[in-house]
Design a protein around this motif. Sequence first.
Motif, mmCIF file in Angstrom:
data_model
loop_
_atom_site.group_PDB
_atom_site.id
_atom_site.type_symbol
_atom_site.label_atom_id
_atom_site.label_comp_id
_atom_site.label_asym_id
_atom_site.label_seq_id
_atom_site.Cartn_x
_atom_site.Cartn_y
_atom_site.Cartn_z
ATOM 1 N N ALA A 72 42.010 -44.912 53.553
ATOM 2 C CA ALA A 72 41.354 -43.611 53.419
ATOM 3 C C ALA A 72 39.838 -43.751 53.289
ATOM 4 O O ALA A 72 39.122 -42.758 53.381
ATOM 5 C CB ALA A 72 41.909 -42.871 52.204
ATOM 6 N N ASP A 73 39.363 -44.966 53.065
ATOM 7 C CA ASP A 73 37.946 -45.230 52.841
ATOM 8 C C ASP A 73 37.421 -44.390 51.676
ATOM 9 O O ASP A 73 36.358 -43.786 51.738
ATOM 10 C CB ASP A 73 37.131 -44.970 54.113
ATOM 11 N N VAL B 40 45.289 -40.867 45.530
ATOM 12 C CA VAL B 40 46.077 -40.792 44.299
ATOM 13 C C VAL B 40 47.572 -40.817 44.608
ATOM 14 O O VAL B 40 48.008 -40.343 45.651
ATOM 15 C CB VAL B 40 45.717 -39.535 43.475
ATOM 16 N N THR B 41 48.325 -41.354 43.669
ATOM 17 C CA THR B 41 49.772 -41.415 43.799
ATOM 18 C C THR B 41 50.349 -40.017 43.670
ATOM 19 O O THR B 41 50.078 -39.310 42.703
ATOM 20 C CB THR B 41 50.391 -42.301 42.700
ATOM 21 N N PHE C 248 50.770 -41.435 48.807
ATOM 22 C CA PHE C 248 49.427 -41.180 48.276
ATOM 23 C C PHE C 248 48.769 -40.072 49.075
ATOM 24 O O PHE C 248 49.085 -39.886 50.249
ATOM 25 C CB PHE C 248 48.557 -42.443 48.389
ATOM 26 N N VAL C 249 47.832 -39.367 48.441
ATOM 27 C CA VAL C 249 47.012 -38.378 49.121
ATOM 28 C C VAL C 249 45.560 -38.746 48.881
ATOM 29 O O VAL C 249 45.153 -39.025 47.739
ATOM 30 C CB VAL C 249 47.307 -36.949 48.617
ATOM 31 N N ALA C 250 44.778 -38.749 49.963
ATOM 32 C CA ALA C 250 43.339 -38.979 49.853
ATOM 33 C C ALA C 250 42.692 -37.740 49.270
ATOM 34 O O ALA C 250 43.076 -36.619 49.605
ATOM 35 C CB ALA C 250 42.756 -39.291 51.223
ATOM 36 N N ILE C 251 41.730 -37.962 48.370
ATOM 37 C CA ILE C 251 41.058 -36.819 47.750
ATOM 38 C C ILE C 251 39.538 -36.938 47.905
ATOM 39 O O ILE C 251 39.003 -38.035 48.024
ATOM 40 C CB ILE C 251 41.421 -36.665 46.260
ATOM 41 N N ASP C 252 38.878 -35.768 47.881
ATOM 42 C CA ASP C 252 37.419 -35.741 47.921
ATOM 43 C C ASP C 252 36.874 -35.725 46.493
ATOM 44 O O ASP C 252 37.642 -35.833 45.523
ATOM 45 C CB ASP C 252 36.917 -34.556 48.755
#
Length: 121
Positions: free
Chosen positions: A33-34, A38-39, A98-102
Amino acid sequence: MSDHDTNLYGTIHGGVMMKLIDDAAAAAAGRHADGPAVTVSVDRMTFLAPVRAGDLLSVEAGLERVGRTSMTVGVRVTAERWNSSGPAVEVATAFLTFVAIDSDGSPRPVPPLDVVHLGLS
């Protein structure tokens, strides 16, 4: 693994192993995700063999699937005795999402999985 990681049965506590798995999976997801990921869920966790104090663990994580903002990461854990030259034994496997978050904690897009780069095509 050391004595402080053991449960009442003298084997490594499952929660200790789960933390190692989550850490490795988070690193794989975050790298792809660079940025932060988060799980969201532990989709499957399988303990295959007991781990004892003194065992040397190797934890390998890799992306299995990538969606728009989410990633499924597969993890494999092997153990070998610190004082033996025997083969490593697979002791656990897991799949986590997982989800990438800003910076605001909102989901953000991730790049597609580059199958050619992984050498799988």
